[in-house]
Write a protein that holds these residues in place. Structure first.
Motif, PDB file in Angstrom:
ATOM      1  N   ILE A  15      66.426  76.986  19.510  1.00 36.30           N
ATOM      2  CA  ILE A  15      66.347  78.456  19.667  1.00 36.30           C
ATOM      3  C   ILE A  15      65.249  79.027  18.765  1.00 36.30           C
ATOM      4  N   ILE A  16      65.207  78.520  17.496  1.00 33.99           N
ATOM      5  CA  ILE A  16      64.214  79.040  16.527  1.00 33.99           C
ATOM      6  C   ILE A  16      62.790  78.710  17.024  1.00 33.99           C
ATOM      7  N   TYR A  17      62.601  77.428  17.447  1.00 33.79           N
ATOM      8  CA  TYR A  17      61.277  76.989  17.926  1.00 33.79           C
ATOM      9  C   TYR A  17      60.829  77.854  19.102  1.00 33.79           C
ATOM     10  N   ASN A  18      61.788  78.059  20.031  1.00 33.19           N
ATOM     11  CA  ASN A  18      61.538  78.857  21.232  1.00 33.19           C
ATOM     12  C   ASN A  18      61.048  80.247  20.870  1.00 33.19           C
ATOM     13  N   HIS A  19      61.729  80.836  19.906  1.00 26.46           N
ATOM     14  CA  HIS A  19      61.439  82.195  19.460  1.00 26.46           C
ATOM     15  C   HIS A  19      60.019  82.279  18.860  1.00 26.46           C
ATOM     16  N   VAL A  20      59.737  81.297  17.971  1.00 23.67           N
ATOM     17  CA  VAL A  20      58.431  81.281  17.285  1.00 23.67           C
ATOM     18  C   VAL A  20      57.308  81.095  18.309  1.00 23.67           C
ATOM     19  N   TYR A  21      57.486  80.155  19.263  1.00 21.94           N
ATOM     20  CA  TYR A  21      56.459  79.834  20.259  1.00 21.94           C
ATOM     21  C   TYR A  21      56.166  81.047  21.140  1.00 21.94           C
ATOM     22  N   ARG A  22      57.222  81.733  21.592  1.00 16.04           N
ATOM     23  CA  ARG A  22      57.040  82.915  22.457  1.00 16.04           C
ATOM     24  C   ARG A  22      56.277  84.007  21.706  1.00 16.04           C
ATOM     25  N   LYS A  23      56.664  84.145  20.424  1.00 13.47           N
ATOM     26  CA  LYS A  23      56.045  85.193  19.611  1.00 13.47           C
ATOM     27  C   LYS A  23      54.519  84.943  19.516  1.00 13.47           C
ATOM     28  N   ARG A  24      54.196  83.661  19.331  1.00 15.64           N
ATOM     29  CA  ARG A  24      52.780  83.299  19.208  1.00 15.64           C
ATOM     30  C   ARG A  24      52.031  83.618  20.509  1.00 15.64           C
ATOM     31  N   MET A  25      52.649  83.323  21.644  1.00 17.92           N
ATOM     32  CA  MET A  25      51.995  83.555  22.938  1.00 17.92           C
ATOM     33  C   MET A  25      51.855  85.048  23.229  1.00 17.92           C
ATOM     34  N   TYR A  26      52.846  85.830  22.832  1.00 18.88           N
ATOM     35  CA  TYR A  26      52.729  87.298  22.986  1.00 18.88           C
ATOM     36  C   TYR A  26      51.566  87.820  22.143  1.00 18.88           C
ATOM     37  N   ARG A  27      51.421  87.185  20.931  1.00 19.85           N
ATOM     38  CA  ARG A  27      50.307  87.590  20.051  1.00 19.85           C
ATOM     39  C   ARG A  27      48.971  87.290  20.726  1.00 19.85           C
ATOM     40  N   GLU A  28      48.881  86.123  21.422  1.00 14.88           N
ATOM     41  CA  GLU A  28      47.654  85.735  22.135  1.00 14.88           C
ATOM     42  C   GLU A  28      47.352  86.742  23.242  1.00 14.88           C
ATOM     43  N   ILE A  29      48.449  87.208  23.979  1.00 16.03           N
ATOM     44  CA  ILE A  29      48.273  88.219  25.049  1.00 16.03           C
ATOM     45  C   ILE A  29      47.690  89.491  24.454  1.00 16.03           C
ATOM     46  N   ASP A  30      48.195  89.875  23.275  1.00 16.18           N
ATOM     47  CA  ASP A  30      47.689  91.099  22.605  1.00 16.18           C
ATOM     48  C   ASP A  30      46.210  90.940  22.242  1.00 16.18           C
ATOM     49  N   ARG A  31      45.873  89.737  21.747  1.00 17.80           N
ATOM     50  CA  ARG A  31      44.469  89.493  21.336  1.00 17.80           C
ATOM     51  C   ARG A  31      43.532  89.606  22.540  1.00 17.80           C
ATOM     52  N   LEU A  32      43.919  88.993  23.650  1.00 21.62           N
ATOM     53  CA  LEU A  32      43.082  89.022  24.856  1.00 21.62           C
ATOM     54  C   LEU A  32      42.976  90.447  25.415  1.00 21.62           C
ATOM     55  N   GLU A  33      44.058  91.206  25.322  1.00 17.67           N
ATOM     56  CA  GLU A  33      44.079  92.620  25.781  1.00 17.67           C
ATOM     57  C   GLU A  33      43.062  93.424  24.970  1.00 17.67           C
ATOM     58  N   GLU A  34      43.082  93.167  23.663  1.00 17.46           N
ATOM     59  CA  GLU A  34      42.165  93.873  22.748  1.00 17.46           C
ATOM     60  C   GLU A  34      40.709  93.522  23.068  1.00 17.46           C
ATOM     61  N   TRP A  35      40.466  92.237  23.364  1.00 15.98           N
ATOM     62  CA  TRP A  35      39.117  91.745  23.711  1.00 15.98           C
ATOM     63  C   TRP A  35      38.627  92.457  24.980  1.00 15.98           C
ATOM     64  N   LYS A  36      39.542  92.573  25.984  1.00 15.16           N
ATOM     65  CA  LYS A  36      39.219  93.222  27.269  1.00 15.16           C
ATOM     66  C   LYS A  36      38.824  94.685  27.035  1.00 15.16           C
TER      67      LYS A  36
END
Length: 567
Positions: A15-36
């Motif tokens: 559960i913890i790993y899942n949570h951390v991994y999703r959080k990281r991917m959401y952060r990547e989505i935010d970064r790409l949104e900002e780049w756009k």
């Protein structure tokens, strides 16, 4: 119980790993949104607005249209597509489809990278167009000024450019047309083509300006300086010929004609504005003319050399001939007294032969100087060779004379050595007489006879005529070895005899008490009387040491003390 805990821990970890991994991917989505968003806000419209201030015709209009369409496509199609993809990635994450989401995010990042490059390219091309327009406008003014200056110079100093002036005129007029061409291209909005015109003009005017600097100097050299030097060389050559110099080998007239033709060739090149080639030819001509001056100067120096060396060499050869005669007389005299090795005689014959050859060569050169048909530089070379051969011959002659003198010295040294050895032998015999020995052992007598014989052999060798010094030296070596051996043997024999006598005297105190000592001492006395001092000493020491160990050391010590007192 333990198993349940493990399952529980593993579940919690997942559960913890899942949570951390999703959080990281959401952060990547935010970064790409900002780049756009960042790409959408790039100042491309402002840059394009600058282009509108230029003449919106021709090439500029076409470029502007292309850039505007590219930018519209990015803003209206490509970036909304990215927005769509980001939304899809978010949906996949919500459904825990991590692998697909990760792949999609990678594709979005690649797409944004390509868009980044496209936007950068548009801005770069716009700046290049605007920059080239500004730069060209500034540079064309400088080029106009340079062109005006060149025309003015050509007009004011036309005579300094000779026949090249016409072609310079043509080239400057051609260049002038390019200013018109620049204006037309700029007017038509073809700024990049106009830039090429500026660069071509810059190169051409640079070339023409450099030529206009070089031509007057080159003409000066080809029309005045170089012909004057050639005329001077021709005068110098004629004057030297009149003074009796032989200069045919220089082919001066043909060479000077070649140089004049080269000057004409150079002038033709200047007329055609082939200035770099003309400069190369002028540089070569200068070197060649300097070389010709050097050749004439060499002849003058060679003449001086021949004038001064001929009398000196004549004197040297006469001196050598006189010395050779002296050496011949000396060699004949020495040969009566000494045996000369065949190689030494051969050396002398070779010196004589060389001297005749050198004299012959000198007379030949003398004749050629008198004939006055040979260049002094060639005569100088021959004289230089002759000088070095004379020097070599002098050296060989000197070595031969030294060898003759050495023979005499060696004889004197040999006689001195013989005297020294005779004294050594006499000293040995004096020591024997002083020691009052009853007689001499046979081996010693034989050695003495051998030493005397070896000295007689040396004396006999020294009386031979002619004297064979290597044989004398051999006899000396043998005699030296024999005499030194005899002297050492004498000292040793006297020491043995004296110690034997003293040991017997020391042992007499034990004769009565010890029959064995008496017997040993009697035997030693018998040996002493029969001159066998070495064996007598051995017997005496053995007898005494039997009853008194260390007695011989005491005898030796006492004898050494007596010796030092006597000395």
């Amino acid at each position: 119980m333990g198993m349940a805990w493990i399952v529980l821990l593993l579940g919690a970890g997942a559960i913890i790993y899942n949570h951390v991994y999703r959080k990281r991917m959401y952060r990547e989505i935010d970064r790409l949104e900002e780049w756009k968003i960042n790409l959408m806000n790039r100042p491309v419209p402002d840059e394009l607005a600058k282009v509108k201030q230029l003449n919106m015709t021709g090439e500029t209009e076409q470029l502007f249209e292309r850039w505007r369409q590219q930018w519209d496509d990015i803003v209206a199609v490509k970036l909304p597509n990215v927005e769509e993809q980001l939304f899809d990635a978010e949906r996949l994450l919500d459904k825990y489809r991590y692998r697909q989401a990760r792949r999609l995010l990678g594709q979005i990042a690649d797409g944004l990278r390509r868009l980044e490059e496209e936007v950068h390219e548009i801005i770069h091309e716009v700046n290049e167009l605007i920059g080239s327009e500004e730069q060209s406008r500034a540079e064309i003014e400088e080029l106009r000024a340079a062109h005006r200056e060149a025309k003015k110079a050509l007009l004011a100093y036309r005579y300094t450019f000779g026949s090249a002036a016409d072609l310079l005129d043509v080239r400057l007029t051609e260049a002038e047309k390019q200013f018109q061409r620049f204006a037309e291209l700029t007017e038509a909005g073809n700024y990049l083509a106009a830039r090429d015109v500026v660069l071509t003009l810059k190169e051409e005017l640079g070339r023409l300006t450099a030529m206009m600097e070089d031509i007057p100097k080159l003409l000066g050299e080809c029309q005045t300086s170089l012909p004057a030097q050639l005329a001077e060389l021709a005068d110098g050559y004629r004057e030297m010929e009149e003074r009796g110099y032989i200069l045919d080998h220089l082919h001066m007239e043909r060479t000077l004609q070649e140089k004049r033709e080269k000057i004409e060739q150079c002038l033709a090149m200047i007329h055609e504005l082939r200035i770099e080639e003309a400069k190369q030819i002028v540089a070569e001509l200068k070197e060649e003319i300097d070389a010709l001056y050097d050749l004439l100067e060499n002849e003058v120096l060679a003449h001086q050399y021949v004038q001064t060396e001929m009398p000196r060499l004549s004197g040297m050869l006469q001196e050598l001939a006189a010395e050779a005669k002296e050496t011949e007389a000396e060699a004949l005299f020495v040969q009566q007294s000494y045996h000369l090795a065949p190689s030494d005689l051969e050396k002398y014959r070779s010196i004589e032969k060389q001297l005749h050859q050198l004299q012959k060569r000198f007379f030949l050169i003398q004749d050629r100087v008198a004939e006055a048909k040979t260049a002094y530089s060639l005569l100088k070379e021959e004289l230089e060779q002759l000088v070095s051969q004379i020097d070599l011959m002098k050296e060989e002659h000197e070595q031969f004379r030294t060898m003759l003198q050495t023979l005499r010295k060696d004889e004197l040294i040999a006689r001195e050595k013989l005297d020294g050895m005779r004294k050594t032998l006499a000293e040995a015999l004096r020591l024997v007489q002083k020691s009052r020995l009853p007689g001499l052992p046979e081996p010693y007598a034989l050695e003495l006879a051998e030493a005397r014989r070896s000295l007689q052999a040396v004396a006999a060798r020294l009386e031979e005529k002619p004297l064979d010094m290597p044989a004398v030296d051999q006899a000396l070596e043998e005699a030296k070895a024999a005499v030194e051996r005899l002297y050492e043997r004498t000292v040793e024999m006297i020491e043995q005899a004296t110690l034997a006598e003293r040991t017997i005297q020391y042992g007499n105190r034990y004769r009565r008490r010890y029959p064995a000592v008496r017997k040993g001492l009697e035997e030693a006395e018998f040996l002493f009387r029969h001159y066998d001092y070495e064996e007598a000493l051995r017997q005496a020491v053995a007898a005494v040491e039997e009853v008194e160990p260390g007695a011989f050391d005491r005898v030796q010590k006492l004898w050494q003390e007596d010796n030092s007192r006597e000395q």
